[in-house]
Each structure stands twice: as C-alpha cells, then as structure tokens.
Enzyme design. Structure first.
Site, PDB file in Angstrom:
ATOM      1  N   ALA A 148       0.814  -1.215   0.000  1.00 12.24           N
ATOM      2  CA  ALA A 148       0.000   0.000   0.000  1.00 12.24           C
ATOM      3  C   ALA A 148       0.848   1.266   0.000  1.00 12.24           C
ATOM      4  O   ALA A 148       0.586   2.209  -0.762  1.00 12.24           O
ATOM      5  CB  ALA A 148      -0.933  -0.013   1.213  1.00 12.24           C
TER       6      ALA A 148
ATOM      7  N   ASN B 104      -7.142   1.344   5.942  1.00  9.48           N
ATOM      8  CA  ASN B 104      -6.713   0.167   5.178  1.00  9.48           C
ATOM      9  C   ASN B 104      -6.763  -1.106   6.017  1.00  9.48           C
ATOM     10  O   ASN B 104      -5.772  -1.838   6.140  1.00  9.48           O
ATOM     11  CB  ASN B 104      -5.297   0.400   4.641  1.00  9.48           C
TER      12      ASN B 104
ATOM     13  N   GLY C  89     -15.867   4.030  -3.623  1.00 10.82           N
ATOM     14  CA  GLY C  89     -15.785   3.151  -4.781  1.00 10.82           C
ATOM     15  C   GLY C  89     -16.392   3.782  -6.020  1.00 10.82           C
ATOM     16  O   GLY C  89     -16.053   4.912  -6.403  1.00 10.82           O
TER      17      GLY C  89
ATOM     18  N   GLY D  69     -17.637   7.423  -5.979  1.00 12.21           N
ATOM     19  CA  GLY D  69     -16.739   8.547  -5.818  1.00 12.21           C
ATOM     20  C   GLY D  69     -16.173   8.653  -4.422  1.00 12.21           C
ATOM     21  O   GLY D  69     -15.737   7.660  -3.834  1.00 12.21           O
TER      22      GLY D  69
ATOM     23  N   ASP E  20      -5.064   3.055  -2.810  1.00 15.00           N
ATOM     24  CA  ASP E  20      -3.752   3.690  -2.711  1.00 15.00           C
ATOM     25  C   ASP E  20      -3.596   4.769  -3.778  1.00 15.00           C
ATOM     26  O   ASP E  20      -3.025   5.836  -3.511  1.00 15.00           O
ATOM     27  CB  ASP E  20      -2.647   2.642  -2.873  1.00 15.00           C
TER      28      ASP E  20
END
Length: 352
Positions: A70, A201, A263, A266, A293
C-alpha cells in the site's frame, strides 16, 4: 506487547493535537515551519513481492512477479506525478529484496533509507484471477523483513524532514515493533510540524477489528488527513459510531480532513466547513487492487500542489480510475501529462 501498550501517549491532550494541526496548516500554506530539506512525502510500510496468476493457483501455471504494498503504491503514484517521494522500510537481503528496490528506483522513488535485512525473507503476496470480476489474494508475510520494521529504521528519514508522512493501518498490524514504529512516527511527525496522512486500510487477516480500533484510534489523533472506507470509520472512533459521529470526533481531535472512499460512487471529504462529494470517473474496471492507494496518492498530490478541496478530490478519483482501468497495483498510474486521458476529450479514443 498489547495494542494498548503500543498506543502513542499524548501528555498534553487536545492542546498538542491542535498545535500539530496548526503546524500542518502552516506546511500546506508554505509557512515558516515548512522544512527546507527532505522530500515531499515519506511513506512507511512493507513492500511485497506479488506473484500473479491468470487462473486458479491450485491448477498451477505461470506466475508473473510484481511489486506490491500500500505505501509503496502511494509513493509510486506521487513520483509519477513529479513529487519527491521516499519509501522507508526493510527488504530481504537477496534477489527478491533487490527486485523491490530496483522497481522503486525505476519509478523515481527514493530508497536511500531502506534497510537490507539479512535474517528475514521477503513478504510474498499471491493473487489469482478466479473470474473476470473476482480476484483472490493470499499473503505470506509473517516473520518477513518488512514486518521487522522498528523505530530505529525511521529516525534518520524523519529527521531529514518532509512535508507529509503517509502510513496505513497495515503497518502497525504486522508486529509489535512495527506497531511501536508507527506510533513513534506519527507522534514525532506531528510534533515536528510534518503533516500526517493515515489510511485505515483494514486487513481482517492481520488483526481483529477490536485490536485495530485500540491501536488506530490514538494514531488518528495525530493525523491531519484520515482516509477510510465507510465501513472503516469505526476503527478510528467508537465501535458504535456512524459516519457523522465518527467524523465529528476526528475533527474535534484536530484532524483537518476526513476522506471517505465510496468506490464507484466517488468520494466525500469532511472538514470543519462541511461535506464535499465528488463523483467517480467512469471507466471499465479491470483490476481493483491498488485503487485506494491510487486515490490517496492523487489526493496528496493535489494537496502538495496547493489545489482546493474539490480539485484534490477530482485528482484522487482520477488516479483511482486509472488504477482500476488497468492490471496491477500501480502499473497503470498516470504521469502528470496523462491526467486528462480518461477525463478529457481523449477518453474512449485511440491516440495516434
């Protein structure tokens, strides 16, 4: 060591966080606290050797070798847009470690502070394409060189100065020493007036949500930017917090911008001035690995360029679109002169 023991201590409470937030504001405005040396962004984490299969791994067949991770993805995204980005971590002292460094150097990422670890192997990531729409990832990273990251690996890079420090919730999940290093890094950066970007994350295979929350909630208090998916916000707030409640708590603690990745819908950004939403760039999705990322790299690039919030978000969703429209974690990311390829009149055409 427990996650609670690894959490950064904040003896001055909210006052320290407010002072760190003000120093971050000075940085973004090019104020008197801006470091006069160092790089634009230091990223900290584990870089992996990714072995990709076009079909089920159980069936055998050829694997192709790639760089993954990442934080290194973010560094590459920034370097491609002309920013000075450094990646800091450990790599194995063998051919796989050299592969990681060669890939990063080739992309213009600074790796002078990377430590070669002769005692530990490279972390591996296996990715198989199960269907046109579903890929499956398996990791072999326990005991890896990257997981052995410690505070001493970070002292010199942070002392050299930077405008931003970027790390993710993956790093403190790797080991006790990596957790201590992440806590030390965000505290040290904030105290030095270096902006901190924390991307949650969350990886369920590395730790539970409860352990993640116990570690990431205090880390987020040192951040100027927090990045999360909607279902990750409770990991930097209370377990029962909805998005407005979680965001309000982060802003009260000194976080200047909370970015929520949506996603295909937006992204939205929360600041003390309200909520801003930007739609996704429509593209044909090929590979979604690395999209988050890329989004973060785009946002940080816009921040470094002094763009307003809307244009920072537009650059973020543009890089996210580039990432999902091609194969690989970072291979399809654009150079600066390519940013309009999928948003301008060239979209959907063949350039000759």
């Amino acid at each position: 060591m427990s996650a609670q023991q690894a959490a950064p201590r904040d003896p001055s409470g909210d006052a320290v966080r407010r002072q760190a937030a003000q120093r971050s504001a000075d940085l973004s405005a090019g104020g008197p606290n801006t470091p006069t040396h160092g790089v634009d962004v230091v990223t900290v984490g584990e870089a992996l050797v990714s072995l990709r299969s076009s079909g089920p791994l159980a069936n055998g067949g050829p694997l192709t070798m790639h760089l993954a991770g990442a934080e290194s993805n973010v560094a590459i995204g920034l370097a491609r847009l002309g920013h000075r980005a450094a990646w800091v971590g450990r790599v194995s002292d063998d051919e796989l470690g050299e592969f990681v460094l060669r890939q990063l150097r080739a992309e213009g990422v600074e790796v002078a502070a990377v430590r070669r670890d002769a005692d530990r192997p490279a972390g591996l990531m296996f990715l198989e394409r199960r269907t046109a729409d579903v890929s499956r990832v398996r990791y072999h990273r326990a005991g890896s060189a990257g997981a052995a990251l410690d505070v001493e690996d970070l002292r010199a890079p942070l002392a050299a100065g930077a405008r931003m420090l970027h790390l993710t919730g993956i790093t403190p999940a790797l080991s006790d020493s990596a957790r201590e290093a992440a806590a030390w890094a965000v505290r040290t950066a904030a105290e030095a007036g270096i902006g901190v970007c924390l991307d949650v994350n969350y990886r369920a295979g590395l730790w539970s949500r409860e352990t993640a929350r116990a570690t990431l909630t205090p880390l987020a208090g040192y951040a100027s930017v927090v990045v999360a998916s909607a279902d990750e916000l409770d990991l930097v707030a209370s377990a029962s917090a909805d998005e407005p409640t979680a965001v309000a708590g982060l802003l009260r603690r000194g976080v200047r911008t909370v970015l929520v990745k949506l996603g295909a819908d937006g992204a939205r950004a929360h600041t003390v001035d309200g909520v801003t939403h930007v739609a996704a760039v429509p593209v044909t999705a090929v590979d979604t690995v690395g999209a988050g990322d890329a989004f973060t790299a785009g946002y940080l690039s816009g921040h470094l360029d002094g763009l307003d919030l809307v244009d920072r978000l537009r650059r973020a969703v543009t890089l996210g679109a580039f990432a999902v429209a091609g194969d690989g974690d970072w291979e399809g990311l654009p150079r600066r002169d390519e940013l309009t390829l999928i948003t301008g009149s060239a979209a959907g055409t063949t350039l000759r």
